[in-house]
Scaffold this motif. Structure first.
Motif, PDB file in Angstrom:
ATOM      1  N   PHE A   1       0.835  -1.202   0.000  1.00 42.25           N
ATOM      2  CA  PHE A   1       0.000   0.000   0.000  1.00 42.25           C
ATOM      3  C   PHE A   1       0.870   1.253   0.000  1.00 42.25           C
ATOM      4  CE2 PHE A   1      -2.846   3.164   1.872  1.00 42.25           C
ATOM      5  CZ  PHE A   1      -4.062   2.876   1.282  1.00 42.25           C
ATOM      6  N   ALA A   2       1.918   1.269   0.842  1.00 38.07           N
ATOM      7  CA  ALA A   2       2.800   2.430   0.921  1.00 38.07           C
ATOM      8  C   ALA A   2       3.570   2.619  -0.378  1.00 38.07           C
ATOM      9  CB  ALA A   2       3.763   2.268   2.093  1.00 38.07           C
ATOM     10  N   VAL A   3       4.012   1.522  -0.971  1.00 39.63           N
ATOM     11  CA  VAL A   3       4.745   1.613  -2.238  1.00 39.63           C
ATOM     12  C   VAL A   3       3.856   2.226  -3.318  1.00 39.63           C
ATOM     13  CG1 VAL A   3       5.960   0.311  -4.029  1.00 39.63           C
ATOM     14  CG2 VAL A   3       6.173  -0.358  -1.634  1.00 39.63           C
ATOM     15  N   GLY A   4       2.604   1.760  -3.374  1.00 37.18           N
ATOM     16  CA  GLY A   4       1.669   2.325  -4.343  1.00 37.18           C
ATOM     17  C   GLY A   4       1.342   3.769  -4.032  1.00 37.18           C
ATOM     18  N   ALA A   5       1.162   4.072  -2.731  1.00 35.51           N
ATOM     19  CA  ALA A   5       0.814   5.438  -2.345  1.00 35.51           C
ATOM     20  C   ALA A   5       1.890   6.418  -2.759  1.00 35.51           C
ATOM     21  CB  ALA A   5       0.584   5.509  -0.838  1.00 35.51           C
TER      22      ALA A   5
ATOM     23  N   ALA B   1       2.149  14.137  -4.498  1.00 30.47           N
ATOM     24  CA  ALA B   1       3.308  13.393  -4.017  1.00 30.47           C
ATOM     25  C   ALA B   1       3.430  13.512  -2.494  1.00 30.47           C
ATOM     26  CB  ALA B   1       4.574  13.899  -4.695  1.00 30.47           C
ATOM     27  N   PHE B   2       3.155  14.703  -1.953  1.00 32.54           N
ATOM     28  CA  PHE B   2       3.197  14.905  -0.501  1.00 32.54           C
ATOM     29  C   PHE B   2       2.168  14.021   0.187  1.00 32.54           C
ATOM     30  CE2 PHE B   2       1.903  17.008   3.413  1.00 32.54           C
ATOM     31  CZ  PHE B   2       3.102  17.450   3.975  1.00 32.54           C
ATOM     32  N   PHE B   3       0.935  14.051  -0.328  1.00 32.57           N
ATOM     33  CA  PHE B   3      -0.116  13.201   0.239  1.00 32.57           C
ATOM     34  C   PHE B   3       0.270  11.727   0.142  1.00 32.57           C
ATOM     35  CE2 PHE B   3      -3.531  16.584  -0.848  1.00 32.57           C
ATOM     36  CZ  PHE B   3      -3.223  17.267   0.315  1.00 32.57           C
ATOM     37  N   GLY B   4       0.909  11.360  -0.964  1.00 33.50           N
ATOM     38  CA  GLY B   4       1.330   9.976  -1.123  1.00 33.50           C
ATOM     39  C   GLY B   4       2.313   9.542  -0.054  1.00 33.50           C
ATOM     40  N   CYS B   5       3.227  10.445   0.326  1.00 31.87           N
ATOM     41  CA  CYS B   5       4.188  10.125   1.394  1.00 31.87           C
ATOM     42  C   CYS B   5       3.494   9.986   2.739  1.00 31.87           C
ATOM     43  CB  CYS B   5       5.269  11.205   1.455  1.00 31.87           C
ATOM     44  SG  CYS B   5       6.373  11.202   0.030  1.00 31.87           S
ATOM     45  N   VAL B   6       2.501  10.840   3.006  1.00 30.64           N
ATOM     46  CA  VAL B   6       1.733  10.713   4.249  1.00 30.64           C
ATOM     47  C   VAL B   6       1.012   9.370   4.280  1.00 30.64           C
ATOM     48  CG1 VAL B   6      -0.168  11.653   5.616  1.00 30.64           C
ATOM     49  CG2 VAL B   6       1.439  13.203   4.500  1.00 30.64           C
ATOM     50  N   ILE B   7       0.404   9.016   3.152  1.00 32.83           N
ATOM     51  CA  ILE B   7      -0.322   7.744   3.067  1.00 32.83           C
ATOM     52  C   ILE B   7       0.642   6.575   3.233  1.00 32.83           C
ATOM     53  CG2 ILE B   7      -1.671   6.263   1.536  1.00 32.83           C
ATOM     54  CD1 ILE B   7      -2.833   8.886   0.351  1.00 32.83           C
ATOM     55  N   GLY B   8       1.838   6.699   2.646  1.00 32.55           N
ATOM     56  CA  GLY B   8       2.839   5.657   2.819  1.00 32.55           C
ATOM     57  C   GLY B   8       3.191   5.444   4.275  1.00 32.55           C
ATOM     58  N   PHE B   9       3.270   6.535   5.040  1.00 31.05           N
ATOM     59  CA  PHE B   9       3.577   6.436   6.471  1.00 31.05           C
ATOM     60  C   PHE B   9       2.427   5.792   7.232  1.00 31.05           C
ATOM     61  CE2 PHE B   9       3.486   7.994  10.819  1.00 31.05           C
ATOM     62  CZ  PHE B   9       4.796   7.782  11.247  1.00 31.05           C
TER      63      PHE B   9
ATOM     64  N   ALA C   1       0.301   1.385   9.733  1.00 25.60           N
ATOM     65  CA  ALA C   1      -0.720   0.959  10.703  1.00 25.60           C
ATOM     66  C   ALA C   1      -1.532  -0.206  10.154  1.00 25.60           C
ATOM     67  CB  ALA C   1      -1.643   2.133  11.039  1.00 25.60           C
ATOM     68  N   GLY C   2      -1.818  -0.178   8.846  1.00 22.35           N
ATOM     69  CA  GLY C   2      -2.583  -1.252   8.236  1.00 22.35           C
ATOM     70  C   GLY C   2      -1.801  -2.552   8.149  1.00 22.35           C
ATOM     71  N   ILE C   3      -0.472  -2.444   8.059  1.00 21.10           N
ATOM     72  CA  ILE C   3       0.359  -3.650   8.020  1.00 21.10           C
ATOM     73  C   ILE C   3       0.416  -4.299   9.396  1.00 21.10           C
ATOM     74  CG2 ILE C   3       2.699  -4.514   7.622  1.00 21.10           C
ATOM     75  CD1 ILE C   3       3.093  -2.227   5.621  1.00 21.10           C
ATOM     76  N   VAL C   4       0.592  -3.486  10.412  1.00 17.27           N
ATOM     77  CA  VAL C   4       0.863  -3.996  11.756  1.00 17.27           C
ATOM     78  C   VAL C   4      -0.410  -4.383  12.505  1.00 17.27           C
ATOM     79  CG1 VAL C   4       1.831  -3.407  14.010  1.00 17.27           C
ATOM     80  CG2 VAL C   4       2.996  -2.675  11.913  1.00 17.27           C
ATOM     81  N   ALA C   5      -1.417  -3.482  12.515  1.00 17.06           N
ATOM     82  CA  ALA C   5      -2.563  -3.652  13.411  1.00 17.06           C
ATOM     83  C   ALA C   5      -3.371  -4.934  13.164  1.00 17.06           C
ATOM     84  CB  ALA C   5      -3.467  -2.419  13.348  1.00 17.06           C
ATOM     85  N   PRO C   6      -3.811  -5.241  11.921  1.00 16.39           N
ATOM     86  CA  PRO C   6      -4.638  -6.448  11.746  1.00 16.39           C
ATOM     87  C   PRO C   6      -3.917  -7.735  12.140  1.00 16.39           C
ATOM     88  CG  PRO C   6      -4.810  -5.007   9.823  1.00 16.39           C
ATOM     89  CD  PRO C   6      -3.683  -4.497  10.649  1.00 16.39           C
TER      90      PRO C   6
END
Length: 441
Positions: free
Chosen positions: A72-76, A366-374, A378-383
């Motif tokens: 998800f972060a790579v795509g974002a 691009a800025f929003f994409g970096c925020v989404i990447g960060f 949470a989506g990787i770890v939490a579930p």
């Protein structure tokens, strides 16, 4: 590009008034986000059938929920940067086409491996969706209307599961979980056709518009992109969004299973109960976006109207999660569950609107994409972490309580720090000063 001195206001031509076409695009982006979150919610709604059919443990199923966010972060970040060169019309169309293609293997009987790969691919292509939507909204609406328009688009993140929960649950119970993905594929194709027919003609490659820098209120800001990532406001927005996405990722992957396995409700009842947080979230999103705009119009600082408002709401959600993990089953616990899972998307509209207040148009996506990447971390770890905690608990109910207690504490901590760091006005002053220094040197 007009020059700017420190302390000298830059006078830009007023943005064109949002017309009916612009609001039509907002409605289509709302539907775009609705499908985006319906796709995410589908696996959670089908949790029991999927685990039964594929023989999955709670940890295995947590891995499925986590797999969606592996790329998800790579795509974002990567796709958001690439989409700087593609017109919004075709960028959204390409994303929808890839979403449909990635779900096709799940419309027929499949294996655990294919399910994992499908979710990974879908996550990669859904990564830039939010950045694209927020960039389109920021381009078409003035500052005081931006948070409200963005909130309407982001309301799709709640309306998607709100509509899909009872509908897809009925499809899953009556037919199979494969049929649910077939329904999503069909609706995605319909959206794609309507989008291509409605949005004004645009070439595939984005063409610079004459006078675009002057029409952009922040067009005079000229700093290297990496400088933007060192702003305190970048980290404030990232932490607020991270806190919100801790809730979002558990909402779409574990909330139905928690209501069923943890609290003992029947599948059809879960299909209706899970809609309550999503229905409430629509009201919270639109109201918070409207409130943020009104606060700005009344002279409140953007730090208060964007950062403090978002932080306060997300802290309330975290405290609600801690509370429902500690109280026993009953009406109070359900109310606290609704409070927790209805506030998660505030940062993605109100706080993101704050970032648009200081970002040049050319650097927004691009800025929003970096925020989404960060925040996708949470989506990787939490579930997956929650799945392991549930599996290790003496009973499923105790496992869920332990997991939600830990996550609730993390949400509050991230929201408090994020709200303190996000200050759009200070960020704009800093960038204007550095722009002036670069031009003077």
């Amino acid at each position: 590009m007009a020059s700017a001195e420190i302390g000298t206001p830059v006078v830009s031509p007023p943005l064109p008034r949002a017309d009916r076409k612009a609001w039509g695009v907002v409605i289509l982006l709302f539907a775009f986000f609705t499908l985006n979150f319906a796709d995410k919610a589908a696996v959670g709604l089908a949790a029991q059938q999927i685990r039964h059919d594929l023989g999955l443990t709670a940890g295995d199923f947590g891995l499925v929920g986590s797999a969606f966010f592996w790329l998800f972060a790579v795509g974002a970040v990567g796709l958001s940067a690439a989409m700087r060169w593609i017109s919004a019309k075709w960028a959204a169309a390409i994303l929808m086409f890839t979403w449909v293609a990635s779900m096709l293997p799940l419309a027929v009987p499949t294996t655990f491996g294919v399910l994992l790969v499908s979710r990974i691919v879908l996550g990669f292509f859904e990564g830039p969706a939010h950045a694209l939507c927020q960039s389109v909204v920021a381009d078409r609406f003035a500052k005081e209307k931006r948070a409200f328009a963005g909130s309407i688009v982001n309301a799709g993140s709640s309306v998607g599961p709100l509509i899909s929960a009872p509908v897809l649950t009925w499809v899953i119970v009556s037919y199979s979980w494969h049929a649910a993905f077939l329904v999503l594929i069909a609706v995605g194709v319909v959206w794609l056709v309507v989008w291509l027919c409605y949005v004004e003609r645009q070439p595939l490659r984005k063409r610079p518009t004459a006078g675009a820098a002057e029409a952009d209120p922040n067009g005079h800001i000229d700093v290297p992109f990496l400088r933007l990532l060192r702003l305190p406001s970048f980290w404030g927005l990232s932490l607020l969004s991270f806190a919100g996405y801790l809730i979002t990722s558990l909402k779409v992957s574990w909330l139905p299973a928690f209501l069923g396995e943890g609290l003992g409700y029947a599948p059809t009842t879960v299909g209706w109960l899970v809609t309550a947080p999503y229905a409430t979230a629509v009201v919270v999103l639109v109201a918070s976006g409207y409130l943020s705009g009104r606060l700005l119009a009344r002279g409140w600082s953007s730090r208060a109207a964007r950062g403090h408002l978002s932080g306060a709401l997300i802290v309330f959600a975290g405290l609600s999660m801690i509370a429902f993990a500690l109280v026993g089953p009953g009406t109070l616990q359900l109310v606290l569950v609704i409070c927790t899972f209805s506030i998660n998307s505030v940062a993605f509209s109100v706080a993101f609107a704050g970032a648009s207040d200081f970002l040049p148009q050319r650097q927004r996506t691009a800025f929003f994409g970096c925020v989404i990447g960060f925040y996708s971390i949470a989506g990787i770890v939490a579930p997956y972490a929650l799945g392991l905690i549930v599996q290790a608990g003496p009973t499923p109910s105790e496992g869920y309580s332990n997991g939600f207690l830990v996550v609730g504490i993390a949400i509050c901590a991230c929201a408090v720090v994020g709200a303190r760091l996000l200050d759009p006005e200070a960020a704009r002053r800093t960038l204007e000063a550095e722009t002036a220094m670069r031009r003077a040197s």
